[in-house]
Design a protein around this motif. Structure first.
Motif, PDB file in Angstrom:
ATOM      1  N   LEU A 118      19.143 -13.966  -6.162  1.00 52.42           N
ATOM      2  CA  LEU A 118      18.528 -12.829  -5.473  1.00 52.42           C
ATOM      3  C   LEU A 118      18.494 -11.581  -6.357  1.00 52.42           C
ATOM      4  O   LEU A 118      19.527 -10.983  -6.650  1.00 52.42           O
ATOM      5  N   GLU A 119      17.306 -11.234  -6.790  1.00 53.71           N
ATOM      6  CA  GLU A 119      17.046  -9.973  -7.491  1.00 53.71           C
ATOM      7  C   GLU A 119      15.899  -9.324  -6.733  1.00 53.71           C
ATOM      8  O   GLU A 119      14.722  -9.547  -7.046  1.00 53.71           O
ATOM      9  N   THR A 120      16.205  -8.525  -5.729  1.00 49.03           N
ATOM     10  CA  THR A 120      15.150  -8.125  -4.809  1.00 49.03           C
ATOM     11  C   THR A 120      15.459  -6.825  -4.081  1.00 49.03           C
ATOM     12  O   THR A 120      16.607  -6.556  -3.726  1.00 49.03           O
ATOM     13  N   GLY A 121      14.403  -6.054  -3.864  1.00 53.43           N
ATOM     14  CA  GLY A 121      14.519  -4.862  -3.045  1.00 53.43           C
ATOM     15  C   GLY A 121      14.227  -5.141  -1.591  1.00 53.43           C
ATOM     16  O   GLY A 121      14.252  -4.235  -0.756  1.00 53.43           O
ATOM     17  N   GLY A 122      13.907  -6.419  -1.266  1.00 57.95           N
ATOM     18  CA  GLY A 122      13.625  -6.779   0.118  1.00 57.95           C
ATOM     19  C   GLY A 122      12.159  -7.087   0.319  1.00 57.95           C
ATOM     20  O   GLY A 122      11.498  -7.677  -0.543  1.00 57.95           O
ATOM     21  N   VAL A 123      11.633  -6.680   1.454  1.00 56.66           N
ATOM     22  CA  VAL A 123      10.249  -6.998   1.801  1.00 56.66           C
ATOM     23  C   VAL A 123       9.276  -6.250   0.889  1.00 56.66           C
ATOM     24  O   VAL A 123       9.544  -5.130   0.452  1.00 56.66           O
ATOM     25  N   ARG A 124       8.146  -6.877   0.591  1.00 55.64           N
ATOM     26  CA  ARG A 124       7.086  -6.245  -0.196  1.00 55.64           C
ATOM     27  C   ARG A 124       6.309  -5.301   0.719  1.00 55.64           C
ATOM     28  O   ARG A 124       5.696  -5.748   1.697  1.00 55.64           O
ATOM     29  N   LEU A 125       6.323  -4.028   0.414  1.00 56.23           N
ATOM     30  CA  LEU A 125       5.740  -3.039   1.311  1.00 56.23           C
ATOM     31  C   LEU A 125       4.248  -3.259   1.525  1.00 56.23           C
ATOM     32  O   LEU A 125       3.713  -2.945   2.589  1.00 56.23           O
ATOM     33  N   GLN A 126       3.553  -3.827   0.515  1.00 54.69           N
ATOM     34  CA  GLN A 126       2.126  -4.074   0.661  1.00 54.69           C
ATOM     35  C   GLN A 126       1.832  -5.198   1.661  1.00 54.69           C
ATOM     36  O   GLN A 126       0.701  -5.391   2.071  1.00 54.69           O
ATOM     37  N   GLU A 127       2.858  -5.983   2.007  1.00 57.25           N
ATOM     38  CA  GLU A 127       2.680  -7.098   2.932  1.00 57.25           C
ATOM     39  C   GLU A 127       3.743  -7.030   4.028  1.00 57.25           C
ATOM     40  O   GLU A 127       4.311  -8.050   4.427  1.00 57.25           O
TER      41      GLU A 127
ATOM     42  N   ASN B 223       4.570  -6.654   7.406  1.00 53.80           N
ATOM     43  CA  ASN B 223       4.847  -7.519   8.548  1.00 53.80           C
ATOM     44  C   ASN B 223       4.916  -8.986   8.160  1.00 53.80           C
ATOM     45  O   ASN B 223       5.765  -9.736   8.662  1.00 53.80           O
ATOM     46  N   LEU B 224       4.012  -9.421   7.264  1.00 51.58           N
ATOM     47  CA  LEU B 224       4.031 -10.806   6.805  1.00 51.58           C
ATOM     48  C   LEU B 224       5.304 -11.100   6.022  1.00 51.58           C
ATOM     49  O   LEU B 224       5.894 -12.175   6.155  1.00 51.58           O
ATOM     50  N   GLY B 225       5.729 -10.145   5.194  1.00 52.28           N
ATOM     51  CA  GLY B 225       6.966 -10.316   4.442  1.00 52.28           C
ATOM     52  C   GLY B 225       8.182 -10.365   5.344  1.00 52.28           C
ATOM     53  O   GLY B 225       9.099 -11.174   5.143  1.00 52.28           O
ATOM     54  N   LEU B 226       8.199  -9.506   6.361  1.00 51.20           N
ATOM     55  CA  LEU B 226       9.318  -9.508   7.308  1.00 51.20           C
ATOM     56  C   LEU B 226       9.390 -10.829   8.068  1.00 51.20           C
ATOM     57  O   LEU B 226      10.487 -11.360   8.316  1.00 51.20           O
ATOM     58  N   ALA B 227       8.230 -11.364   8.441  1.00 53.58           N
ATOM     59  CA  ALA B 227       8.207 -12.656   9.140  1.00 53.58           C
ATOM     60  C   ALA B 227       8.765 -13.756   8.233  1.00 53.58           C
ATOM     61  O   ALA B 227       9.528 -14.631   8.687  1.00 53.58           O
ATOM     62  N   ALA B 228       8.407 -13.706   6.940  1.00 51.10           N
ATOM     63  CA  ALA B 228       8.904 -14.702   5.988  1.00 51.10           C
ATOM     64  C   ALA B 228      10.419 -14.593   5.823  1.00 51.10           C
ATOM     65  O   ALA B 228      11.127 -15.610   5.775  1.00 51.10           O
ATOM     66  N   ILE B 229      10.929 -13.355   5.741  1.00 50.39           N
ATOM     67  CA  ILE B 229      12.373 -13.166   5.598  1.00 50.39           C
ATOM     68  C   ILE B 229      13.101 -13.672   6.843  1.00 50.39           C
ATOM     69  O   ILE B 229      14.177 -14.274   6.743  1.00 50.39           O
ATOM     70  N   ALA B 230      12.513 -13.469   8.023  1.00 50.36           N
ATOM     71  CA  ALA B 230      13.125 -13.998   9.250  1.00 50.36           C
ATOM     72  C   ALA B 230      13.198 -15.524   9.191  1.00 50.36           C
ATOM     73  O   ALA B 230      14.203 -16.131   9.613  1.00 50.36           O
TER      74      ALA B 230
END
Length: 283
Positions: free
Chosen positions: A116-125, A127-134
């Motif tokens: 894990l090298e990440t700032g979290g969800v990609r702001l440009q995506e 809601n889709l990124g948040l759904a993927a993280i869930a």
């Protein structure tokens, strides 16, 4: 002289690419990449915003063995969009974990390693990124009952946002002193609360609060190891083989709330304050 030779012989894990990191953790010749660069699972959203996409969307998936034990490895590329997760990369990671769950259900005990090298969800995506993280988080919980899920946080990008919650759900967390782990990144805190609350340029303070050594000393990481390929691989293998006792942090919410009770939020926390609050988790 032997110490100098050992230092010279070290190979930095942090300096490797995401693909190289995944590869060196696996037994020689056992690794094969799934949904790789030539499958071109690119983000469909970045081009619309005039951002050059990456052919693997910044997520490398490899399947192989660690000391003969089946493992699936997901490595986030911190150099592409800060390691952020969008629709395509998040789907790859979730699918890899779900594949490991099916392997276990079919009698093949398969562990997972998340680099894990990440700032979290990609702001440009968003809601889709948040759904993927869930979906990733749900898959971690499902896999955990069969085999270890190991998070490795090694580089200075750190692990923040929704993926820090994913890390907290893992069976084990391995960090280097260079790694960082926290819900909100320093720049985000400074932007929202002001430099008086958190100075993102104060590296000593930041690493003292959320760096790998602090997280280990506070009981929030299981292993703190030098930035060395051999040592990190040995640590991951020990976790996969069950030789590292998990602390079940994901089930200790009430304990952590009790640690925070009485904390003075009017004053800037210092590293020793964090140790005082969380130190009991080491026991």
């Amino acid at each position: 002289m032997s110490r100098i030779r050992n230092l010279l012989a070290r190979q930095s894990f942090v300096e490797l690419s995401a693909r190289e990191r995944a590869s060196v953790l696996l037994d020689g010749g056992s690794g094969r990449e799934l949904a790789g660069r030539f499958d071109r699972m690119v983000s469909p959203w970045l081009v619309r915003q005039e951002i050059v996409p990456q052919s693997d969307d910044g997520v490398v998936i490899m399947k192989g063995t660690v000391d003969g034990k089946p493992v699936v490895v997901s490595a986030l590329d911190g150099g592409f969009q800060g390691g952020s997760l969008g629709e395509a990369g998040g789907a790859k990671m979730a699918a890899a974990l779900e594949m490991a769950v099916r392997d276990n259900q079919n009698g093949v005990r398969t562990a997972a390693v998340l680099l894990l090298e990440t700032g979290g969800v990609r702001l440009q995506e968003a809601n889709l990124g948040l759904a993927a993280i869930a979906e990733i988080q749900a898959a971690i919980v499902a896999l955990r009952q069969y085999a270890p899920v190991v998070a490795v946080i090694a580089g200075s990008v750190g692990c923040f946002g929704g993926m820090s919650i994913a890390a907290g759900l893992c069976s084990h967390i391995v960090m280097t002193p260079e790694g960082r782990l926290g819900l909100n990144g320093p720049q985000v805190i400074e932007q929202e609360a002001g430099v008086e609350e958190y100075d993102a340029k104060d590296r000593v303070l930041i690493w003292g609060l959320c760096g790998g050594r602090q997280r280990y000393d506070s009981g929030l990481a299981d292993v703190c190891v030098a930035d060395d390929v051999f040592q990190i691989r040995q640590s991951v293998a020990a976790c996969v083989q069950g030789r590292v006792a998990g602390k079940g942090r994901y089930a200790a919410g009430h304990f952590y709330l009790s640690c925070l009770n009485g904390t003075d939020t009017e004053q800037q926390a210092e590293p020793e304050d964090v140790l005082a609050a969380y130190g009991r988790m080491r026991t």
